[in-house]
Design an enzyme around this catalytic site. Structure first.
Site, PDB file in Angstrom:
ATOM      1  N   THR A   1       0.831  -1.197   0.000  1.00 13.03           N
ATOM      2  CA  THR A   1       0.000   0.000   0.000  1.00 13.03           C
ATOM      3  C   THR A   1       0.870   1.252   0.000  1.00 13.03           C
ATOM      4  OG1 THR A   1      -1.788  -1.115   1.161  1.00 13.03           O
ATOM      5  CG2 THR A   1      -1.763   1.272   1.280  1.00 13.03           C
TER       6      THR A   1
ATOM      7  N   HIS B   1       5.550   1.918   9.382  1.00 13.91           N
ATOM      8  CA  HIS B   1       5.631   1.396  10.746  1.00 13.91           C
ATOM      9  C   HIS B   1       6.072   2.472  11.741  1.00 13.91           C
ATOM     10  CE1 HIS B   1       4.692  -2.352   8.981  1.00 13.91           C
ATOM     11  NE2 HIS B   1       5.898  -2.735   8.647  1.00 13.91           N
TER      12      HIS B   1
END
Length: 275
Positions: free
Chosen positions: A108, A152
């Site tokens: 993504t 992240h």
């Protein structure tokens, strides 16, 4: 039953109950910890465990063999990937012809980056280099690449590398579409009963929320030297209502991302009944 998910805090938090036999009706779970780039490849090659966490960006290649499970994944707001530079610049056109590192070309993050660049870098990008996500920020800092796309916990730590933010792609996506960002998807082989897998994962999510401290040791065991504070930020950001149930808004976000990416030739088109 076999499953693969990452060692990131949101995954270990979500699957703690099932992985530790705390759901009496669920089958025993054998866990493989793998980066999402690896699980993407396993799914596309029809390899690996029956259940896996992959990127929504890889979903168009695997739906013939796997079902999308409507829970356990990662969607959200304020949690998108970032474009980082060594020196401050707010002009995206400055990336024209530049070397950019990305964590995967089946993610993504990569799709968002390419869709953003199509709007904001009129002369086109230069070389795209795939690096493990933990190597991208040091490479930008050391001048080995011109810019990096990070994901992240890098959202919370990029300042430690003295890097500058050019663009928050989640912020761009939300302003452009009004929808959350679809990041990580849970898929299961079509031979499995979708309702059963959905029930077990959802119960694991609900157990984690009801007993948040029980997973602390498991989360930190796999947190790769991350501090407890950053691990908690990670969980708070990526585990939300969409983790329990994609719902209409979640599915709309997935269709919007993959539909736009298909129009740009970045992914295969998905038929209306596949999602």
């Amino acid at each position: 039953m076999n499953i693969a998910y990452s060692s990131c805090p949101n995954d270990t938090f979500v699957f703690h109950a099932w992985a530790h036999g705390l759901l009496p009706e669920a089958p025993k779970l054998n866990v493989t910890y793998a980066d999402i780039d690896k699980t993407n490849q396993w799914a596309m090659n029809k390899e690996g465990p029956e259940i896996m966490k992959i990127s929504f960006g890889a979903l168009p290649w695997v739906l013939d063999d796997y079902n999308l499970i409507p829970c356990g994944g990662a969607l959200g707001r304020g949690c998108g990937p970032l474009v980082l530079l060594k020196d401050q610049s707010e002009n995206p056109a400055s990336l024209s012809g530049k070397k950019v590192a990305v964590p995967s070309e089946r993610s993504t993050a990569y799709l968002l980056f390419r869709l953003w660049a199509a709007q904001n870098v009129p002369d086109g990008l230069g070389e795209i280099v795939v690096l493990p996500f933990n190597e991208i920020m040091p490479a930008v800092r050391d001048g080995k690449i011109d810019a990096g796309l990070v994901i992240h916990e890098a959202r919370f730590t990029y300042q430690h590398y003295n890097l500058c933010l050019m663009a928050d792609l989640g912020e761009w996506w939300e302003k452009d579409t009004g929808l959350p960002i679809p990041l990580g998807a849970i898929i299961a082989r079509r031979s499995l009963n979708v309702d059963d897998v959905t029930k077990w994962i959802r119960k694991s999510v609900q157990y984690a929320w009801s007993n948040p401290a029980e997973s602390d040791a498991y989360v930190m065991e796999h947190a790769q030297e991350m501090s407890a504070e950053v691990a908690k930020q990670h969980i708070d950001l990526y585990v939300n209502k969409f983790t329990e149930d994609l719902g209409e808004e979640g599915y709309a976000a997935v269709r919007a991302l993959l539909g736009r990416a298909a129009k740009e030739g970045l992914v295969p088109s998905i038929s209306g009944g596949s999602l």
